[in-house]
Design a protein around this motif. Sequence first.
Motif, PDB file in Angstrom:
ATOM      1  N   TYR A 162      63.146  68.090  53.571  1.00 54.26           N
ATOM      2  CA  TYR A 162      64.273  68.797  54.192  1.00 54.26           C
ATOM      3  C   TYR A 162      65.613  68.437  53.567  1.00 54.26           C
ATOM      4  CZ  TYR A 162      60.772  69.724  57.786  1.00 54.26           C
ATOM      5  OH  TYR A 162      59.641  70.119  58.453  1.00 54.26           O
ATOM      6  N   TYR A 163      65.797  67.156  53.215  1.00 55.90           N
ATOM      7  CA  TYR A 163      67.045  66.675  52.631  1.00 55.90           C
ATOM      8  C   TYR A 163      66.746  66.022  51.281  1.00 55.90           C
ATOM      9  CZ  TYR A 163      68.348  66.570  57.637  1.00 55.90           C
ATOM     10  OH  TYR A 163      68.555  66.874  58.956  1.00 55.90           O
ATOM     11  N   THR A 164      67.492  66.408  50.267  1.00 56.27           N
ATOM     12  CA  THR A 164      67.402  65.670  49.012  1.00 56.27           C
ATOM     13  C   THR A 164      67.921  64.253  49.254  1.00 56.27           C
ATOM     14  OG1 THR A 164      67.703  67.648  47.666  1.00 56.27           O
ATOM     15  CG2 THR A 164      68.217  65.536  46.626  1.00 56.27           C
ATOM     16  N   LEU A 165      67.113  63.259  48.933  1.00 57.97           N
ATOM     17  CA  LEU A 165      67.554  61.872  49.053  1.00 57.97           C
ATOM     18  C   LEU A 165      68.364  61.501  47.825  1.00 57.97           C
ATOM     19  CD1 LEU A 165      64.333  60.233  50.522  1.00 57.97           C
ATOM     20  CD2 LEU A 165      66.452  60.796  51.716  1.00 57.97           C
ATOM     21  N   LYS A 166      69.483  60.834  48.045  1.00 58.60           N
ATOM     22  CA  LYS A 166      70.376  60.465  46.957  1.00 58.60           C
ATOM     23  C   LYS A 166      70.611  58.963  46.940  1.00 58.60           C
ATOM     24  CE  LYS A 166      72.832  64.813  46.314  1.00 58.60           C
ATOM     25  NZ  LYS A 166      74.166  65.424  46.103  1.00 58.60           N
ATOM     26  N   THR A 167      70.984  58.470  45.772  1.00 60.55           N
ATOM     27  CA  THR A 167      71.258  57.048  45.611  1.00 60.55           C
ATOM     28  C   THR A 167      72.296  56.585  46.635  1.00 60.55           C
ATOM     29  OG1 THR A 167      70.812  57.208  43.241  1.00 60.55           O
ATOM     30  CG2 THR A 167      72.069  55.301  43.982  1.00 60.55           C
ATOM     31  N   GLY A 168      71.967  55.544  47.363  1.00 57.60           N
ATOM     32  CA  GLY A 168      72.878  55.010  48.376  1.00 57.60           C
ATOM     33  C   GLY A 168      72.584  55.464  49.786  1.00 57.60           C
ATOM     34  N   ASP A 169      71.747  56.488  49.951  1.00 54.15           N
ATOM     35  CA  ASP A 169      71.367  56.910  51.300  1.00 54.15           C
ATOM     36  C   ASP A 169      70.675  55.766  52.035  1.00 54.15           C
ATOM     37  OD1 ASP A 169      72.367  59.438  50.844  1.00 54.15           O
ATOM     38  OD2 ASP A 169      70.413  60.418  50.679  1.00 54.15           O
ATOM     39  N   LEU A 170      70.863  55.718  53.344  1.00 54.26           N
ATOM     40  CA  LEU A 170      70.266  54.685  54.176  1.00 54.26           C
ATOM     41  C   LEU A 170      69.295  55.311  55.170  1.00 54.26           C
ATOM     42  CD1 LEU A 170      73.483  52.625  55.012  1.00 54.26           C
ATOM     43  CD2 LEU A 170      71.747  52.057  53.301  1.00 54.26           C
ATOM     44  N   ILE A 171      68.145  54.668  55.348  1.00 59.05           N
ATOM     45  CA  ILE A 171      67.176  55.126  56.338  1.00 59.05           C
ATOM     46  C   ILE A 171      66.977  54.031  57.372  1.00 59.05           C
ATOM     47  CG2 ILE A 171      64.833  55.921  56.773  1.00 59.05           C
ATOM     48  CD1 ILE A 171      64.735  57.038  53.962  1.00 59.05           C
ATOM     49  N   PHE A 172      67.386  54.295  58.614  1.00 57.38           N
ATOM     50  CA  PHE A 172      67.118  53.419  59.747  1.00 57.38           C
ATOM     51  C   PHE A 172      65.753  53.819  60.298  1.00 57.38           C
ATOM     52  CE2 PHE A 172      71.483  52.442  59.296  1.00 57.38           C
ATOM     53  CZ  PHE A 172      71.865  51.441  60.174  1.00 57.38           C
ATOM     54  N   THR A 173      64.819  52.877  60.369  1.00 57.73           N
ATOM     55  CA  THR A 173      63.416  53.234  60.570  1.00 57.73           C
ATOM     56  C   THR A 173      62.941  53.196  62.020  1.00 57.73           C
ATOM     57  OG1 THR A 173      62.807  50.951  60.027  1.00 57.73           O
ATOM     58  CG2 THR A 173      62.733  52.572  58.243  1.00 57.73           C
ATOM     59  N   GLY A 174      63.830  53.031  62.972  1.00 57.50           N
ATOM     60  CA  GLY A 174      63.434  53.026  64.371  1.00 57.50           C
ATOM     61  C   GLY A 174      63.379  51.624  64.942  1.00 57.50           C
ATOM     62  N   THR A 175      63.436  51.543  66.258  1.00 55.65           N
ATOM     63  CA  THR A 175      63.514  50.249  66.938  1.00 55.65           C
ATOM     64  C   THR A 175      62.280  50.000  67.793  1.00 55.65           C
ATOM     65  OG1 THR A 175      65.038  48.835  68.205  1.00 55.65           O
ATOM     66  CG2 THR A 175      64.655  51.046  69.073  1.00 55.65           C
ATOM     67  N   PRO A 176      61.855  48.739  67.908  1.00 59.56           N
ATOM     68  CA  PRO A 176      60.754  48.402  68.812  1.00 59.56           C
ATOM     69  C   PRO A 176      61.248  48.269  70.250  1.00 59.56           C
ATOM     70  CG  PRO A 176      61.501  46.432  67.715  1.00 59.56           C
ATOM     71  CD  PRO A 176      62.319  47.572  67.152  1.00 59.56           C
ATOM     72  N   GLN A 177      60.336  47.904  71.131  1.00 62.13           N
ATOM     73  CA  GLN A 177      60.713  47.705  72.531  1.00 62.13           C
ATOM     74  C   GLN A 177      61.657  46.516  72.652  1.00 62.13           C
ATOM     75  OE1 GLN A 177      57.486  46.477  75.082  1.00 62.13           O
ATOM     76  NE2 GLN A 177      56.476  45.377  73.426  1.00 62.13           N
ATOM     77  N   GLY A 178      62.360  46.463  73.787  1.00 62.98           N
ATOM     78  CA  GLY A 178      63.267  45.350  74.046  1.00 62.98           C
ATOM     79  C   GLY A 178      64.731  45.708  73.937  1.00 62.98           C
ATOM     80  N   VAL A 179      65.043  47.015  73.795  1.00 63.93           N
ATOM     81  CA  VAL A 179      66.448  47.405  73.713  1.00 63.93           C
ATOM     82  C   VAL A 179      67.138  47.078  75.032  1.00 63.93           C
ATOM     83  CG1 VAL A 179      65.900  49.246  72.087  1.00 63.93           C
ATOM     84  CG2 VAL A 179      66.057  49.792  74.513  1.00 63.93           C
ATOM     85  N   GLY A 180      68.455  46.916  74.959  1.00 64.49           N
ATOM     86  CA  GLY A 180      69.184  46.581  76.168  1.00 64.49           C
ATOM     87  C   GLY A 180      70.678  46.676  75.973  1.00 64.49           C
ATOM     88  N   PRO A 181      71.445  46.435  77.027  1.00 67.71           N
ATOM     89  CA  PRO A 181      72.890  46.630  76.991  1.00 67.71           C
ATOM     90  C   PRO A 181      73.630  45.466  76.325  1.00 67.71           C
ATOM     91  CG  PRO A 181      72.230  45.874  79.159  1.00 67.71           C
ATOM     92  CD  PRO A 181      70.961  46.084  78.382  1.00 67.71           C
ATOM     93  N   ILE A 182      74.827  45.751  75.874  1.00 71.43           N
ATOM     94  CA  ILE A 182      75.734  44.734  75.344  1.00 71.43           C
ATOM     95  C   ILE A 182      76.978  44.671  76.218  1.00 71.43           C
ATOM     96  CG2 ILE A 182      74.946  44.903  72.956  1.00 71.43           C
ATOM     97  CD1 ILE A 182      77.479  46.649  72.422  1.00 71.43           C
ATOM     98  N   ALA A 183      77.683  43.542  76.106  1.00 73.53           N
ATOM     99  CA  ALA A 183      78.929  43.361  76.846  1.00 73.53           C
ATOM    100  C   ALA A 183      79.901  42.570  75.978  1.00 73.53           C
ATOM    101  CB  ALA A 183      78.659  42.625  78.157  1.00 73.53           C
TER     102      ALA A 183
END
Length: 203
Positions: A162-183
């Motif tokens: 769908y998207y041409t990948l280019k030099t410098g592009d970043l891929i965030f691959t998803g998060t596991p369980q345990g997400v939560g709030p910050i303060a």
Amino acid sequence: MKIICIGRNYAAHAKELKNEVPDKPVIFLKPDTAILRDNKPFYIPDWASEIHYETEVVFKIGKNGKYISEEFALGYISEVSLGIDFTDRSLQSELKSKGLPWELSKGFDGSAVIGHFLKPDQLKDLENIEFRMEKNGEEVQNAHTSEMLFSIEKIIAFVSQYYTLKTGDLIFTGTPQGVGPIAKGDQLKGFIGNLEMFSFKIK
């Protein structure tokens, strides 16, 4: 450059947010203004009501490519890091309930934390990277990339249709369980194996 993010890529995380486990990668984008690097503090926006951390392995693309096959996908990775996809959970829920895009809850300034980068040959196995995150000295997330529903090869092959990948592009691959709030006042530290990748304050 593009920041390409994968949602619901760990089954346990999808379930903890009461989302269906997808049969194809869930894709969303962040603008380059979302990047927060060099352990700079994250300032909670005035409008935010419930910011959550989501720790993720991040791959940097090292050369241009389109319609990349899984067989050659790892050859497009130039560096690896650990990051955080900050999300305003209440805003995301509101937008989802109305069938609207998530971008306002995901793509705001500073919402894409990037730690320092490692070369692929510094890691034993790109498909089984151990990573974890501590909040105020307490471990809150711990996983291996082998637990991802969609491997990095599958992600690169899918996205590049769908998207041409280019030099410098970043891929965030998803998060596991345990997400939560910050303060305000929280200290977040992220590790790949025993290597500290980031350490910064919430203000």
